[in-house]
Structures are given as C-alpha cells and as structure tokens.
Scaffold this active site. Structure first.
Site, short mmCIF file in Angstrom:
data_model
loop_
_atom_site.label_atom_id
_atom_site.label_comp_id
_atom_site.label_asym_id
_atom_site.label_seq_id
_atom_site.Cartn_x
_atom_site.Cartn_y
_atom_site.Cartn_z
N LYS A 115 47.56 36.44 46.27
CA LYS A 115 46.24 36.71 46.94
C LYS A 115 46.70 35.95 48.48
O LYS A 115 45.62 36.18 49.41
CB LYS A 115 45.32 35.95 46.25
CG LYS A 115 44.93 36.87 45.21
CD LYS A 115 43.63 36.15 44.50
CE LYS A 115 43.10 37.11 43.20
NZ LYS A 115 44.05 37.16 42.06
C1 LIG Z 1 44.00 38.06 41.08
C2 LIG Z 1 45.07 38.01 40.29
C3 LIG Z 1 45.56 39.37 39.41
C4 LIG Z 1 44.70 40.56 39.41
O1 LIG Z 1 44.80 41.15 40.65
P1 LIG Z 1 43.75 42.22 41.01
O2 LIG Z 1 43.95 42.84 42.05
O3 LIG Z 1 42.34 41.55 40.71
O4 LIG Z 1 43.65 43.38 39.82
C5 LIG Z 1 46.74 39.09 38.67
N1 LIG Z 1 47.53 38.11 38.73
C6 LIG Z 1 47.14 36.99 39.49
C7 LIG Z 1 48.04 35.87 39.30
C8 LIG Z 1 46.11 36.83 40.11
O5 LIG Z 1 45.81 35.67 40.95
#
Ligand SMILES: *Cc1c(COP(=O)(O)O)cnc(C)c1O
Length: 444
Positions: A120
């Site tokens: 993210k």
């Molecule tokens: C947010 C997150 C996800 C999921 O991603 P999405 O875009 O919400 O499907 C998967 N793995 C980790 C470690 C995350 O922080």
C-alpha cells in the site's frame, strides 16, 4: 518527447464518472480531493487508454519511472504538469520490486520493500504527491485525511503523508487488533500524523469515519478526504506493479498468470486495468481467504456480501469488497465475460499455514500469510494449466506477521533494520471512546 512520453497522451483530458450514475462526472483533481462521487458511487475513468505494442516491447530498456509515467499520464491528463508528475512518480517508486523465483515455474513479486513493508506504500505515496501539488497550486486550503485502518492502510498513509504541508492525517485503529509493528507505524511518526485508538472493532472505526464525513459541524470547520483504495489516486498507481514485473518477464515465452491475494479487490482491479491497456498478461487469479464472496460469485453467480471473517491474512478480511463493482464495469457487467477473464480460489487458515511451511521447507522461501494465499491460488491454477508461467504477489513482509509466520514455519524470520529502528521509537497513544471523542478532536 521528454521522459519518453508519447504525444498521443499529452493533451487529452480524462473525466471520471460515478458508477452509480454515469451522468455525474469529475476531473481527476476533484475525484482525488473528494474520494467518492456526490452520489456515493465509485469513480471510474471514462476511457481506458491503450498503450502501443512498441511501448510494451520497449519496456525492458525504460526506467521504472518512465514506464509508470506512460501508464498513469492518460488518467491524470494535463491536471498535473508532466515534469511534476514524473517527480511524484520517482518519489513513489524509490525502492525495488523484485521478482524472486520460488520453484520452477513460479516467481514471487515482492511488493514489500517500501517504508512500511506492504504494497500500500505505492498508492499512499502517489496520492500524497497529487494532493500536495493541488494544495501548493492553491486549489484547496488545509485538508484532513481521515482514515480507518485494520492494519496496513494506516501505516502506509501515515508514512506517505508524513511532513506534507497543508495535510493533517487522522487515523483510527481498533485497540489490540493491529500487530505491534503496525501500531508502531501509526503511533510513532508524530508531526502531522495523529493516530487515535478506538476501544472497539475495525467496523466501528469505519462507521465513525463515515459519520464524520456527513457531519455538517465538522465539515464547516475542516475539509475532509479519505485515503482508501476507493480513491483513484490510490487505486490507479497499483497498475505499476504489473508493468514493472512484466518488464522483467520479457524473456518468458509461456503465457503468464498473475495471482493476487485479494481483500477489497483494488490491487487486482488495477492489474485487470493494466491488461485492458495492452499488457499481455494471460490470466488473473483472485486468491481469497475465508472471505470468499467473489470466489463464490464466480462459482454460483450469487453475490452475497456479509460481515467479515477474521483470518491470519487480516488485511484481506473484507466482507463486501468495494472495488468489485469496478471490475464488473470493466467487463460490461457481463457475467460470462467476467468469468472468462478472472479465476478465483479461496483457502482457509489451515491450508495457508501448511503452504507457508511447505514452501519454506522445499525452497527456503518465507511467505507472509497474504502472499501464501496468493501462492495457493497460483498453484491450484497451474495444476490445471501446465502451459503457464505463474507470478504471485507477495503483498507484505513476513515480519509484519511475526507470530503467524513463526508458528507456521517453526523459525523466526530475520528482523530487518528498519523494523529494529521502529522498535526503539516511543509510541504516542491517544484513545477515544466513541464518536464524540473523534468529533471533539476534529473540532479543536
Ligand atoms: C490491503 C492488502 C491486501 C488486499 O489488497 P486489496 O487491494 O484490498 O485486495 C493484501 N495483502 C496485504 C498485505 C494488504 O495490506
């Protein structure tokens, strides 16, 4: 052209429309500032840009930032000047995105080498760069980013927005339900970042955020915006991962399949958009934990959202994935087309831990629980589709989930230096009991 940008994308303007009502449209800037359309619909770009085959072929000789600029420029248009956009991208992507072989026909795309060790970081940094530009330009005054987190979002937003002038960040997190490392990432930055601990679950944090967005008294005092993957400035730059990975897959002659551990479906939605733009990825696999609304939907054509189920891959514990509506739109809301373009498999915690152990014992590779779900999805697909090469996304560093990893593989993963530093910093914990606590904080 400067920065390798083709003239075709230079002068066009992209509009975004609301998925609730296609007549409601917005510029990129307004979509970023507002986050969501006035009718609460998600924004979707009016046109999907197509990249030329010669650009795709030429990617191995371009830098990460040159590729990313070409990918995102059509969606930003002239609203951010090219040289500024390029600088935002350089800052966003200043770490590695390695493809690490895990067995014969499989690689992990490691997306956790950024400051908060989860994927993210890219979206949060890009969004921060865009908002900073709009503030400096004088289009908006001071703005407050208000966000609820179950773990990784908060850390990425805190880090991405740290020290950005004109932006205050307020993060709500559920007391005792985020890992120690995650809590440190929220409560140690200081400056323009405030973390508020809520005595409740994530859903309550989320409800308080929603309430604040509709509170006239707060809105008269502060301009609020959100920073989850609903925001186009967080969603779209996730396309970069797929292009950057493909740059390193140019020599693979087999068809390529990507498996994406999915919760809110923002990341995989960006991958599917990358393919629509011309990136030759053959198959996408949405790998889910026990929160398998989409997996079930593809099996039965029944879409049944529900409360989230707690798992060891907690960043994917989403009972009603916000971005799925964007994926449906991409395939003209036709079930058959969707099914032809997307496979999905779901795995429970027990099989996830077994996979973590097996991969560690066979290949010496340590997966985090989210990446492990992605690995399982890929493995399931490859068993039936031998002619493919597979990539799964490793979305978080295994040390972020230390206890789970240790119990699965029977060993403690090595703690990287950046985490060591974090463990020495002082946490500043502010607690609120209920909505009035949040309101009081925002009004003062
Ligand atoms: C947010 C997150 C996800 C999921 O991603 P999405 O875009 O919400 O499907 C998967 N793995 C980790 C470690 C995350 O922080």
């Amino acid at each position: 052209m400067r920065n390798g940008l083709t003239p075709s994308v230079e002068n066009k303007k992209m509009r975004y429309f609301s998925l609730n009502n296609n007549a409601i449209t917005s510029s990129f800037e307004k979509a970023v500032i507002d986050g969501i359309a006035p009718d609460k619909g998600l924004f979707f770009p009016e046109k999907i840009a197509r990249l030329s085959p010669s650009f795709i072929k030429g990617m191995p000789s371009l830098s990460k930032s040159q590729i990313a600029l070409e990918v995102i420029a059509p969606y930003v248009g002239k609203e951010i000047p090219k040289d500024r956009l390029f600088r935002i991208i350089e800052k966003t992507l200043d770490f590695d995105f390695p493809l690490v072989p895990v067995g014969d026909n499989i690689s992990a795309l490691e997306l956790f080498h950024g400051p908060t060790m989860a994927f993210k970081d890219v979206g949060a940094r890009f969004m921060a760069g865009c908002l900073e530009y709009f503030i400096q330009k004088g289009d908006i005054g001071e703005i407050t980013v208000l966000v609820a987190t179950s773990g990784d979002t908060g850390g990425a937003v805190a880090n991405g927005f740290l020290g950005v002038k004109g932006i205050n960040v307020v993060i709500l997190y559920p007391k005792g339900k985020v890992s120690d490392i995650q809590e440190r990432q929220l409560t140690t930055p200081g400056q323009n970042i405030t973390a508020l601990e809520v005595d409740g679950a994530f859903d309550q944090c989320q409800d308080m955020v929603k309430k604040a967005f509709h509170d006239e008294e707060i809105k008269s005092k502060r301009q609020l915006t959100s920073a989850n993957s609903i925001n186009v400035a967080r969603w779209l730059p996730q396309m970069f991962y797929y292009f950057l990975a493909y740059k390193n897959l140019a020599e693979v002659e087999k068809k390529v399949a990507f498996s994406v551990p999915s919760g809110n479906f923002g990341n995989i939605c960006a991958g599917l958009l990358a393919r629509e733009m011309g990136l030759p990825i053959h198959t996408f696999i949405a790998a889910t934990n026990s929160n398998k609304i989409v997996t079930n939907y593809l099996d039965t054509q029944e879409y049944e959202p529900g409360p989230s189920i707690a798992t060891i891959s907690n960043a994917m514990d989403v009972g009603n994935p916000s971005n799925f509506i964007r994926i449906q739109r991409m395939f003209q809301n036709e079930f058959g087309t969707l099914k032809a373009n997307l496979s999905s498999y779901s795995f429970d915690d027990v099989s996830t831990k077994i996979a973590m152990k097996e991969v560690f014992e066979t290949n010496g590779y340590i997966m985090d629980p989210h990446g492990a779900v992605g690995y399982l999805g890929l493995q399931t697909f490859l068993k039936k589709n031998l002619e493919h090469y597979g990539v799964f996304l490793e979305t978080a560093h295994p040390v972020k989930f230390l206890d789970t990893v240790e119990s699965a593989i029977g060993e403690k993963p090595e703690i990287p230096e950046s985490i060591q530093d974090l463990l020495e910093k002082q946490k500043l914990i502010l607690s609120i009991k209920d909505y009035s606590g949040l309101k009081e904080f925002l009004l003062k």
